[in-house]
Design a protein around this motif. Structure first.
Motif, PDB file in Angstrom:
ATOM      1  N   SER A  33       1.089  -0.872   0.435  1.00  0.00           N
ATOM      2  CA  SER A  33       0.138   0.303  -0.341  1.00  0.00           C
ATOM      3  C   SER A  33       1.091   1.250  -0.228  1.00  0.00           C
ATOM      4  O   SER A  33       1.876   0.960   0.301  1.00  0.00           O
ATOM      5  CB  SER A  33      -0.831   0.348   1.039  1.00  0.00           C
ATOM      6  OG  SER A  33      -0.048   0.544   2.652  1.00  0.00           O
ATOM      7  N   ASP A  42      -7.109  11.502   1.112  1.00  0.00           N
ATOM      8  CA  ASP A  42      -7.375   9.573   1.329  1.00  0.00           C
ATOM      9  C   ASP A  42      -6.667   9.217   2.677  1.00  0.00           C
ATOM     10  O   ASP A  42      -6.868   8.384   3.293  1.00  0.00           O
ATOM     11  CB  ASP A  42      -5.852   9.715   0.580  1.00  0.00           C
ATOM     12  CG  ASP A  42      -6.576   9.875  -0.487  1.00  0.00           C
ATOM     13  OD1 ASP A  42      -7.671   9.649  -0.891  1.00  0.00           O
ATOM     14  OD2 ASP A  42      -6.094  10.360  -1.635  1.00  0.00           O
ATOM     15  N   ALA A  46      -8.519   6.385   4.764  1.00  0.00           N
ATOM     16  CA  ALA A  46      -7.749   5.334   5.647  1.00  0.00           C
ATOM     17  C   ALA A  46      -8.208   5.132   7.374  1.00  0.00           C
ATOM     18  O   ALA A  46      -8.505   4.212   7.970  1.00  0.00           O
ATOM     19  CB  ALA A  46      -6.540   5.666   5.081  1.00  0.00           C
TER      20      ALA A  46
END
Length: 106
Positions: A33, A42, A46
């Protein structure tokens, strides 16, 4: 040949529109990732997803034997309340009688 040229143009256009997409696709292909920039949307999404997953796991865990309200709150039966209410009413009636007696004496 024209198909290949069109595909290259489309790929270049995608990279201009979404610059991080190629890196994300490559990382996904390798099974790793990518790290998001701190403070980015983002990164926030997350973090929120991780917190939601954590709290859902905690809710799903067995918390042990279920205890009823009487044990948790110490009593709670109607039988416990009735004698206390009667005693309170008795005391207020005595005070009212004493007050009215003092008024009659005057």
């Amino acid at each position: 040949r024209d198909q290949a040229a069109l595909a290259r143009v489309a790929a270049a256009k995608r990279q201009r529109e979404e610059p991080g997409r190629a890196v994300d696709e490559a990382a996904a292909a390798l099974g790793i990732s990518t790290r998001h920039d701190a403070g980015s949307r983002d990164a926030l999404l997350a973090k929120r997803a991780a917190q939601t997953a954590f709290h859902r796991r905690r809710e799903d865990e067995d918390t042990g034997p279920a205890l009823n309200d009487r044990v948790l709150l110490g009593g709670g039966a109607a039988d416990d309340l009735a004698p206390r209410l009667a005693k309170r009413h008795e005391a207020s009636a005595r005070r009212a009688d004493a007050s009215s007696a003092r008024v009659r004496e005057l």
